[in-house]
Write an enzyme that holds these catalytic residues in place. Structure first.
Site, mmCIF file in Angstrom:
data_model
loop_
_atom_site.group_PDB
_atom_site.id
_atom_site.type_symbol
_atom_site.label_atom_id
_atom_site.label_comp_id
_atom_site.label_asym_id
_atom_site.label_seq_id
_atom_site.Cartn_x
_atom_site.Cartn_y
_atom_site.Cartn_z
ATOM 1 N N PHE A 54 0.816 -1.217 0.000
ATOM 2 C CA PHE A 54 0.000 0.000 0.000
ATOM 3 C C PHE A 54 0.851 1.269 0.000
ATOM 4 C CE2 PHE A 54 -2.358 -3.290 2.215
ATOM 5 C CZ PHE A 54 -3.621 -3.190 1.667
ATOM 6 N N SER B 4 -5.571 1.422 -8.898
ATOM 7 C CA SER B 4 -6.588 2.466 -8.770
ATOM 8 C C SER B 4 -7.441 2.549 -10.019
ATOM 9 C CB SER B 4 -5.862 3.794 -8.547
ATOM 10 O OG SER B 4 -6.732 4.868 -8.759
ATOM 11 N N TYR C 188 0.060 10.536 -11.182
ATOM 12 C CA TYR C 188 -0.302 9.514 -10.191
ATOM 13 C C TYR C 188 -0.892 8.282 -10.885
ATOM 14 C CZ TYR C 188 -3.249 7.076 -6.789
ATOM 15 O OH TYR C 188 -3.859 6.108 -6.035
ATOM 16 N N LYS D 164 0.612 4.258 -11.337
ATOM 17 C CA LYS D 164 -0.087 2.989 -11.047
ATOM 18 C C LYS D 164 -0.096 2.091 -12.291
ATOM 19 C CE LYS D 164 -1.369 3.700 -6.788
ATOM 20 N NZ LYS D 164 -0.865 2.873 -5.706
ATOM 21 N N ASN E 59 -13.570 4.387 -5.101
ATOM 22 C CA ASN E 59 -13.380 5.482 -4.134
ATOM 23 C C ASN E 59 -13.585 4.996 -2.694
ATOM 24 O OD1 ASN E 59 -13.787 6.856 -6.785
ATOM 25 N ND2 ASN E 59 -13.506 8.663 -5.507
HETATM 26 P P1 NAD Z 1 -2.289 6.637 2.936
HETATM 27 O O1 NAD Z 1 -1.448 7.813 2.571
HETATM 28 O O2 NAD Z 1 -3.216 6.779 4.068
HETATM 29 O O3 NAD Z 1 -1.361 5.362 3.193
HETATM 30 C C1 NAD Z 1 -0.114 5.175 2.544
HETATM 31 C C2 NAD Z 1 0.921 4.887 3.619
HETATM 32 O O4 NAD Z 1 2.179 4.667 2.983
HETATM 33 C C3 NAD Z 1 1.107 6.034 4.609
HETATM 34 O O5 NAD Z 1 0.989 5.534 5.922
HETATM 35 C C4 NAD Z 1 2.533 6.563 4.345
HETATM 36 O O6 NAD Z 1 3.152 6.999 5.528
HETATM 37 C C5 NAD Z 1 3.190 5.338 3.747
HETATM 38 N N1 NAD Z 1 4.278 5.613 2.791
HETATM 39 C C6 NAD Z 1 4.291 6.484 1.763
HETATM 40 N N2 NAD Z 1 5.445 6.383 1.088
HETATM 41 C C7 NAD Z 1 6.182 5.422 1.708
HETATM 42 C C8 NAD Z 1 7.462 4.855 1.484
HETATM 43 N N3 NAD Z 1 8.237 5.279 0.478
HETATM 44 N N4 NAD Z 1 7.892 3.885 2.306
HETATM 45 C C9 NAD Z 1 7.126 3.454 3.339
HETATM 46 N N5 NAD Z 1 5.911 3.964 3.609
HETATM 47 C C10 NAD Z 1 5.445 4.930 2.797
HETATM 48 O O7 NAD Z 1 -3.070 6.213 1.592
HETATM 49 P P2 NAD Z 1 -4.245 5.168 1.414
HETATM 50 O O8 NAD Z 1 -5.482 5.919 1.072
HETATM 51 O O9 NAD Z 1 -4.265 4.211 2.539
HETATM 52 O O10 NAD Z 1 -3.753 4.452 0.092
HETATM 53 C C11 NAD Z 1 -3.034 3.229 0.129
HETATM 54 C C12 NAD Z 1 -2.733 2.798 -1.291
HETATM 55 O O11 NAD Z 1 -3.964 2.658 -2.009
HETATM 56 C C13 NAD Z 1 -1.896 3.812 -2.065
HETATM 57 O O12 NAD Z 1 -0.962 3.104 -2.848
HETATM 58 C C14 NAD Z 1 -2.908 4.513 -2.950
HETATM 59 O O13 NAD Z 1 -2.340 4.975 -4.149
HETATM 60 C C15 NAD Z 1 -3.905 3.394 -3.214
HETATM 61 N N6 NAD Z 1 -5.246 3.884 -3.544
HETATM 62 C C16 NAD Z 1 -5.900 4.707 -2.666
HETATM 63 C C17 NAD Z 1 -7.166 5.206 -2.995
HETATM 64 C C18 NAD Z 1 -7.911 6.124 -2.068
HETATM 65 O O14 NAD Z 1 -8.880 6.766 -2.493
HETATM 66 N N7 NAD Z 1 -7.523 6.214 -0.795
HETATM 67 C C19 NAD Z 1 -7.767 4.838 -4.209
HETATM 68 C C20 NAD Z 1 -7.063 3.993 -5.069
HETATM 69 C C21 NAD Z 1 -5.805 3.513 -4.725
HETATM 70 N N1 UFG Z 2 -14.929 16.915 -5.242
HETATM 71 C C1 UFG Z 2 -15.546 18.132 -4.968
HETATM 72 N N2 UFG Z 2 -15.024 18.886 -3.967
HETATM 73 C C2 UFG Z 2 -13.944 18.508 -3.231
HETATM 74 C C3 UFG Z 2 -13.319 17.260 -3.519
HETATM 75 C C4 UFG Z 2 -13.840 16.492 -4.544
HETATM 76 O O1 UFG Z 2 -16.516 18.508 -5.619
HETATM 77 O O2 UFG Z 2 -13.515 19.247 -2.340
HETATM 78 C C5 UFG Z 2 -15.508 16.032 -6.285
HETATM 79 C C6 UFG Z 2 -14.560 15.682 -7.417
HETATM 80 O O3 UFG Z 2 -14.633 16.668 -8.444
HETATM 81 C C7 UFG Z 2 -15.098 14.311 -7.849
HETATM 82 C C8 UFG Z 2 -15.627 13.702 -6.558
HETATM 83 O O4 UFG Z 2 -15.823 14.809 -5.660
HETATM 84 O O5 UFG Z 2 -16.191 14.486 -8.730
HETATM 85 C C9 UFG Z 2 -14.649 12.718 -5.921
HETATM 86 O O6 UFG Z 2 -13.378 13.341 -5.792
HETATM 87 P P1 UFG Z 2 -12.219 12.711 -4.875
HETATM 88 O O7 UFG Z 2 -11.077 13.670 -4.904
HETATM 89 O O8 UFG Z 2 -12.769 12.323 -3.546
HETATM 90 O O9 UFG Z 2 -11.860 11.347 -5.617
HETATM 91 P P2 UFG Z 2 -11.302 11.061 -7.097
HETATM 92 O O10 UFG Z 2 -12.324 10.226 -7.787
HETATM 93 O O11 UFG Z 2 -10.856 12.285 -7.765
HETATM 94 O O12 UFG Z 2 -9.993 10.191 -6.793
HETATM 95 C C10 UFG Z 2 -9.978 9.195 -5.772
HETATM 96 C C11 UFG Z 2 -8.592 9.158 -5.099
HETATM 97 C C12 UFG Z 2 -7.549 8.574 -5.996
HETATM 98 C C13 UFG Z 2 -8.030 7.248 -6.516
HETATM 99 C C14 UFG Z 2 -9.367 7.417 -7.212
HETATM 100 C C15 UFG Z 2 -9.851 6.082 -7.681
HETATM 101 O O13 UFG Z 2 -8.188 10.480 -4.733
HETATM 102 O O14 UFG Z 2 -6.349 8.366 -5.271
HETATM 103 O O15 UFG Z 2 -10.321 7.961 -6.323
HETATM 104 O O16 UFG Z 2 -11.010 6.206 -8.411
HETATM 105 F F1 UFG Z 2 -7.131 6.725 -7.355
#
Ligand code: NAD
Ligand code: UFG
Length: 365
Positions: free
Chosen positions: A86, A130, A153, A157, A183
């Site tokens: 992650f 993602s 980003y 991925k 999401n």
């Molecule tokens: P998060 O930032 O809460 O968790 C990521 C963790 O990785 C953090 O605790 C951070 O301290 C650690 N980290 C970052 N770089 C590091 C490194 N080089 N070495 C060791 N640790 C490191 O994010 P999350 O929302 O839990 O996301 C986890 C994964 O899921 C990410 O790879 C993200 O791209 C992917 N993802 C998240 C979402 C979302 O909406 N949250 C959607 C799609 C994919």
């Molecule tokens: N949005 C607003 N106001 C805000 C934030 C978001 O209107 O302050 C809207 C955005 O335009 C979008 C929706 O809310 O229509 C969702 O936006 P998010 O930023 O919550 O999520 P995204 O779909 O842009 O992206 C998220 C994560 C990515 C992940 C992706 C996967 O940020 O890391 O979902 O679908 F990869």
């Protein structure tokens, strides 16, 4: 199984760690704490109450996935059955400003980890991909839908997915599990685990939560002229506890099955920004002020998963609905503001594993 979980104190990683422990698997968390708090380790421990001395174990290592010496030492001295990966950077907007950081952490970090796993013959890597890898589509996205990531980003991925497929082809005994999350939203129902973004939240739910708690004045809705029912962006929100359950199922199914296993993790149901705000208003019991602003660059009108494959092959169903996501996000937000900052007793870097006062084993690094 014994699982190494990178990014384990982060939002999704912490929920997955708990779900793995509850399913009987031992977990070592590896995190550099750049976007999380070491106190998360104690909270996972608090939620996981082992029933017997034979129970699964939790341990924590503070470290970076780009640290080759650390990884080499870890993978040569411990025998893991799988790595759930992650760790990485995840803010789409930030990735335009600091693309090199995104390729460093997300691509180079994963390449190093996967190469050392193959060197030490670890059988399985599960990678957090993602929905941002997909091209825009007016219909639900399945795993065969065309990819065209629209940000550094998303490209980081996409490139990691391609690289892992190449490594798997060269090493047919390797199992690669790619999970494309839509999401993730909400928090653990106990309100002990959740998302605590540093600074201004990038994502909708944490931003709405901060408006609900009075930390911010109003929500900015990024555009109301999209070709959607109410003109605002539509996304497929999925409860983070369901996301965690999907990981456990995917791992149990494919850990010992060589190949590349690709799944969407979504609900197959889209909600607009205004619908999310309405659900949050139900959760917090007050009207939330919002203002329509211009579109955010790079946003797609609608992103919804076809969730059939995970349902059919893994038996995965995302059970929690949008209201539960906003209810849990609100409960977490309230706890977050009340909670004193308690740091667990982290042991110094030593050659011996130690157990801190928080009861968590800290491994040498
Ligand atoms: P998060 O930032 O809460 O968790 C990521 C963790 O990785 C953090 O605790 C951070 O301290 C650690 N980290 C970052 N770089 C590091 C490194 N080089 N070495 C060791 N640790 C490191 O994010 P999350 O929302 O839990 O996301 C986890 C994964 O899921 C990410 O790879 C993200 O791209 C992917 N993802 C998240 C979402 C979302 O909406 N949250 C959607 C799609 C994919
Ligand atoms: N949005 C607003 N106001 C805000 C934030 C978001 O209107 O302050 C809207 C955005 O335009 C979008 C929706 O809310 O229509 C969702 O936006 P998010 O930023 O919550 O999520 P995204 O779909 O842009 O992206 C998220 C994560 C990515 C992940 C992706 C996967 O940020 O890391 O979902 O679908 F990869």
């Amino acid at each position: 199984m014994k699982i190494l979980l990178t990014g384990g104190t982060g939002y999704i990683g912490s929920h997955c760690a708990l779900a793995l422990l509850q399913a009987g698997h031992s977990v070592t968390l590896l995190d550099n704490l750049s976007n999380s708090d070491a106190a998360v380790v104690s909270r996972i421990r608090q939620l996981y109450q082992p029933q017997s001395a034979e129970a699964a174990e939790l341990s924590f290592i503070q470290g970076d996935i780009r640290d080759e010496v650390l990884l080499e030492r870890l993978l040569s001295t411990q025998r893991y059955d799988a790595v759930m990966h992650f760790a990485g950077l995840k803010a789409v907007g930030e990735s335009w400003l600091q693309p090199a950081d995104y390729y460093q952490h997300n691509f180079n970090g994963t390449l190093l980890l996967a190469s050392l796993m193959q060197k030490h013959q670890l059988p399985c890597l599960l990678f957090s991909s993602s929905a941002t890898v997909y091209a825009a589509s007016a219909t639900a996205l399945d795993e065969q839908s065309p990819c065209a990531p629209a940000s550094p980003y998303g490209r980081s991925k996409y490139f990691v997915e391609a690289m892992l497929k190449d490594l798997q082809q060269a090493n047919p005994a390797f199992s690669v599990i790619l999970l494309r999350y839509f999401n993730p939203a909400g928090a653990h129902h106990s309100a002990l685990l959740g998302e605590a973004p540093c600074g201004t939240p990038n994502n909708l739910l944490p931003f709405v939560a901060e408006v609900a708690s009075g930390q911010r004045d109003e929500i900015q809705v990024f555009g109301d002229d999209y070709p959607t029912a109410d003109g605002t962006g539509v996304r497929d929100y999925i409860h983070v506890e369901d996301v965690a359950q999907g990981h456990v199922l995917a791992l149990q199914q494919h850990q010992a099955e060589p190949g590349v296993h690709l799944y969407n993790l979504g609900r197959g149901q889209g909600y607009s920004v205004l619908q999310v705000i309405q659900a949050f208003e139900q959760s917090c019991g007050r009207v939330l002020p919002y203002r329509i602003t211009t579109r955010r660059p790079g946003d797609l009108p609608s992103t919804v998963a076809c969730a059939d494959k995970a349902q059919q092959l893994l038996g995965f169903t995302a059970r929690r609905d949008l209201q539960q996501m906003t209810d849990d996000a609100w409960r977490w937000q309230q706890q977050l503001q009340q909670r004193p900052v308690v740091q667990p007793q982290l042991s110094p870097i030593t050659d011996k594993a130690t157990t801190g006062q928080d009861g968590v084993k800290h491994e040498p690094c």
